[in-house]
Write a protein that holds these residues in place. Structure first.
Motif, PDB file in Angstrom:
ATOM      1  N   UNK A  35      -4.124   4.273 -16.424  1.00 34.90           N
ATOM      2  CA  UNK A  35      -2.840   4.202 -15.735  1.00 34.90           C
ATOM      3  C   UNK A  35      -2.976   3.518 -14.380  1.00 34.90           C
ATOM      4  N   UNK A  36      -4.079   3.780 -13.681  1.00 31.19           N
ATOM      5  CA  UNK A  36      -4.292   3.107 -12.394  1.00 31.19           C
ATOM      6  C   UNK A  36      -4.476   1.609 -12.596  1.00 31.19           C
ATOM      7  N   UNK A  37      -5.166   1.220 -13.655  1.00 28.84           N
ATOM      8  CA  UNK A  37      -5.333  -0.206 -13.941  1.00 28.84           C
ATOM      9  C   UNK A  37      -3.984  -0.856 -14.265  1.00 28.84           C
ATOM     10  N   UNK A  38      -3.137  -0.152 -15.000  1.00 32.05           N
ATOM     11  CA  UNK A  38      -1.814  -0.679 -15.310  1.00 32.05           C
ATOM     12  C   UNK A  38      -0.957  -0.792 -14.053  1.00 32.05           C
ATOM     13  N   UNK A  39      -1.064   0.173 -13.168  1.00 29.91           N
ATOM     14  CA  UNK A  39      -0.347   0.108 -11.895  1.00 29.91           C
ATOM     15  C   UNK A  39      -0.753  -1.134 -11.116  1.00 29.91           C
ATOM     16  N   UNK A  40      -2.047  -1.382 -11.045  1.00 33.33           N
ATOM     17  CA  UNK A  40      -2.543  -2.542 -10.300  1.00 33.33           C
ATOM     18  C   UNK A  40      -2.087  -3.854 -10.943  1.00 33.33           C
ATOM     19  N   UNK A  41      -2.068  -3.897 -12.268  1.00 32.35           N
ATOM     20  CA  UNK A  41      -1.737  -5.149 -12.965  1.00 32.35           C
ATOM     21  C   UNK A  41      -0.243  -5.392 -13.058  1.00 32.35           C
ATOM     22  N   UNK A  64       0.827  -1.208   0.000  1.00 31.92           N
ATOM     23  CA  UNK A  64       0.000   0.000   0.000  1.00 31.92           C
ATOM     24  C   UNK A  64       0.862   1.259   0.000  1.00 31.92           C
ATOM     25  N   UNK A  65       1.993   1.205   0.686  1.00 37.66           N
ATOM     26  CA  UNK A  65       2.892   2.364   0.699  1.00 37.66           C
ATOM     27  C   UNK A  65       3.475   2.618  -0.686  1.00 37.66           C
ATOM     28  N   UNK A  66       3.817   1.545  -1.396  1.00 32.19           N
ATOM     29  CA  UNK A  66       4.354   1.702  -2.745  1.00 32.19           C
ATOM     30  C   UNK A  66       3.299   2.252  -3.696  1.00 32.19           C
ATOM     31  N   UNK A  67       2.072   1.803  -3.549  1.00 35.11           N
ATOM     32  CA  UNK A  67       0.977   2.342  -4.366  1.00 35.11           C
ATOM     33  C   UNK A  67       0.788   3.826  -4.072  1.00 35.11           C
ATOM     34  N   UNK A  68       0.826   4.197  -2.814  1.00 39.28           N
ATOM     35  CA  UNK A  68       0.630   5.598  -2.430  1.00 39.28           C
ATOM     36  C   UNK A  68       1.716   6.493  -3.001  1.00 39.28           C
ATOM     37  N   UNK A  69       2.952   5.982  -3.078  1.00 34.81           N
ATOM     38  CA  UNK A  69       4.047   6.789  -3.625  1.00 34.81           C
ATOM     39  C   UNK A  69       3.843   7.100  -5.099  1.00 34.81           C
ATOM     40  N   UNK A  70       3.046   6.312  -5.777  1.00 36.12           N
ATOM     41  CA  UNK A  70       2.746   6.576  -7.184  1.00 36.12           C
ATOM     42  C   UNK A  70       1.633   7.608  -7.356  1.00 36.12           C
ATOM     43  N   UNK A  71       1.112   8.122  -6.252  1.00 33.39           N
ATOM     44  CA  UNK A  71       0.047   9.127  -6.252  1.00 33.39           C
ATOM     45  C   UNK A  71      -1.080   8.700  -7.205  1.00 33.39           C
ATOM     46  N   UNK A  72      -1.759   7.608  -6.862  1.00 33.41           N
ATOM     47  CA  UNK A  72      -2.778   7.063  -7.771  1.00 33.41           C
ATOM     48  C   UNK A  72      -3.906   8.037  -8.073  1.00 33.41           C
ATOM     49  N   UNK A  73      -4.137   9.014  -7.193  1.00 31.26           N
ATOM     50  CA  UNK A  73      -5.204   9.989  -7.433  1.00 31.26           C
ATOM     51  C   UNK A  73      -4.906  10.887  -8.630  1.00 31.26           C
ATOM     52  N   UNK A  74      -3.634  10.946  -9.055  1.00 27.88           N
ATOM     53  CA  UNK A  74      -3.259  11.782 -10.205  1.00 27.88           C
ATOM     54  C   UNK A  74      -3.258  10.994 -11.513  1.00 27.88           C
ATOM     55  N   UNK A  75      -3.463   9.691 -11.450  1.00 27.24           N
ATOM     56  CA  UNK A  75      -3.386   8.844 -12.638  1.00 27.24           C
ATOM     57  C   UNK A  75      -4.730   8.774 -13.346  1.00 27.24           C
ATOM     58  N   UNK A  76      -4.679   8.529 -14.640  1.00 28.84           N
ATOM     59  CA  UNK A  76      -5.902   8.259 -15.388  1.00 28.84           C
ATOM     60  C   UNK A  76      -6.421   6.878 -14.982  1.00 28.84           C
ATOM     61  N   UNK A  77      -7.688   6.578 -15.269  1.00 33.65           N
ATOM     62  CA  UNK A  77      -8.200   5.242 -14.949  1.00 33.65           C
ATOM     63  C   UNK A  77      -7.364   4.130 -15.583  1.00 33.65           C
ATOM     64  N   UNK A 113       2.355  -3.180 -11.722  1.00 33.73           N
ATOM     65  CA  UNK A 113       3.217  -2.573 -10.714  1.00 33.73           C
ATOM     66  C   UNK A 113       3.792  -1.232 -11.098  1.00 33.73           C
ATOM     67  N   UNK A 114       3.361  -0.681 -12.237  1.00 37.05           N
ATOM     68  CA  UNK A 114       3.867   0.609 -12.711  1.00 37.05           C
ATOM     69  C   UNK A 114       2.847   1.153 -13.702  1.00 37.05           C
ATOM     70  N   UNK A 115       2.543   2.459 -13.628  1.00 35.19           N
ATOM     71  CA  UNK A 115       1.459   2.974 -14.473  1.00 35.19           C
ATOM     72  C   UNK A 115       1.839   3.294 -15.910  1.00 35.19           C
ATOM     73  N   UNK A 116       3.131   3.455 -16.186  1.00 32.98           N
ATOM     74  CA  UNK A 116       3.544   3.936 -17.509  1.00 32.98           C
ATOM     75  C   UNK A 116       4.153   2.784 -18.311  1.00 32.98           C
ATOM     76  N   UNK A 117       3.307   1.815 -18.621  1.00 38.74           N
ATOM     77  CA  UNK A 117       3.708   0.635 -19.374  1.00 38.74           C
ATOM     78  C   UNK A 117       2.731   0.438 -20.520  1.00 38.74           C
ATOM     79  N   UNK A 118       3.032  -0.558 -21.363  1.00 40.47           N
ATOM     80  CA  UNK A 118       2.194  -0.862 -22.520  1.00 40.47           C
ATOM     81  C   UNK A 118       1.997   0.404 -23.363  1.00 40.47           C
ATOM     82  N   UNK A 119       0.764   0.802 -23.661  1.00 38.21           N
ATOM     83  CA  UNK A 119       0.553   1.969 -24.533  1.00 38.21           C
ATOM     84  C   UNK A 119       0.932   3.285 -23.848  1.00 38.21           C
ATOM     85  N   UNK A 120       1.147   3.275 -22.513  1.00 36.52           N
ATOM     86  CA  UNK A 120       1.559   4.472 -21.787  1.00 36.52           C
ATOM     87  C   UNK A 120       3.087   4.609 -21.719  1.00 36.52           C
TER      88      UNK A 120
END
Length: 227
Positions: free
Chosen positions: A151-157, A136-149, A159-166
């Motif tokens: 990007x948040x899905x990519x983070x959850x899947x 949860x601390x690692x997720x919080x450091x990514x500031x999920x509230x600033x991510x697009x839906x 472990x990082x929001x800027x992958x695949x098409x991002x």
């Protein structure tokens, strides 16, 4: 023996003038695992050390797989990366240019977006079973509230929001700078780095990097792209 907390898969230049110049610019040599003297360049709006504070600990690199906590030993990470690299071809780009990414100056390659995206996806899929789930601390450091839906899905899947098409490959040069400072630094860097920027720019291997207890990154292994 170093105790490493996280590992990552990066591009880092092979030994030579380009690697030396970039290690000096950031003040940290990932291959040698030591600080190096930074240059004094006329025309900069501040000391190099102040302009490069945030990216220094990572060393000069392009992220292919962002840092993660492994669930296997380093030797297993190396074996998995070697196996992957043996099936992937090198990525050949036209060259590198300095860009302003919302105040962060970075080198970005030209003419290879598709090949780079394919390589990054292959690395992501191959290394995903080797990482621990995010806390949860690692997720919080990514500031999920600033991510697009998405990007948040990519983070959850992954472990990082800027992958695949991002995914956007870049080689960070500075902290985030005000517009006038960024323009001045870019002008100086274009002149300073111009003689050593590779053309073509080739990603010939995958670099396994490890983060020490002080948050500094070290080159642990190169896996040659030979597919």
């Amino acid at each position: 023996m170093q105790d490493f907390t996280r590992y990552a898969v990066y591009y880092a230049p092979q030994p030579g003038p380009f690697a030396d110049a970039m290690a000096a610019w950031l003040g940290w040599d990932v291959a040698a695992g030591r600080a190096v003297a930074q240059p004094r360049l006329p025309g900069l709006p501040g000391e190099v050390a102040e302009l490069t504070r945030s990216p220094r600990k990572y060393g000069f690199h392009g992220t292919i797989r962002a840092p993660f906590r492994p669930v296997v030993a380093e030797a297993d990470l190396i074996a998995a990366l070697d196996d992957l690299a043996a099936a992937q071809p090198p990525v050949r780009c036209e060259g590198l240019q300095i860009h302003d990414l919302h105040g962060f100056l970075a080198l970005m390659p030209q003419g290879c977006d598709g090949a780079l995206a394919d390589l990054a996806e292959a690395v992501m899929r191959a290394t995903d079973p080797l990482r621990a789930p995010l806390t949860q601390a690692e997720i919080a450091r990514r500031r999920p509230e600033t991510l697009s839906p998405r990007q948040r899905a990519l983070l959850d899947r992954w472990g990082y929001p800027f992958v695949m098409e991002e995914f956007r490959f870049h080689l960070t040069l500075t902290d985030q700078l005000p517009p006038k400072q960024a323009q001045a630094v870019a002008q100086v860097l274009r002149a300073h780095l111009g003689p050593v920027l590779p053309r073509p720019f080739v990603i010939a291997d995958l670099c396994l990097m490890a983060e020490d207890a002080q948050g500094r990154f070290h080159l642990r292994h190169r896996s040659t792209l030979s597919g």
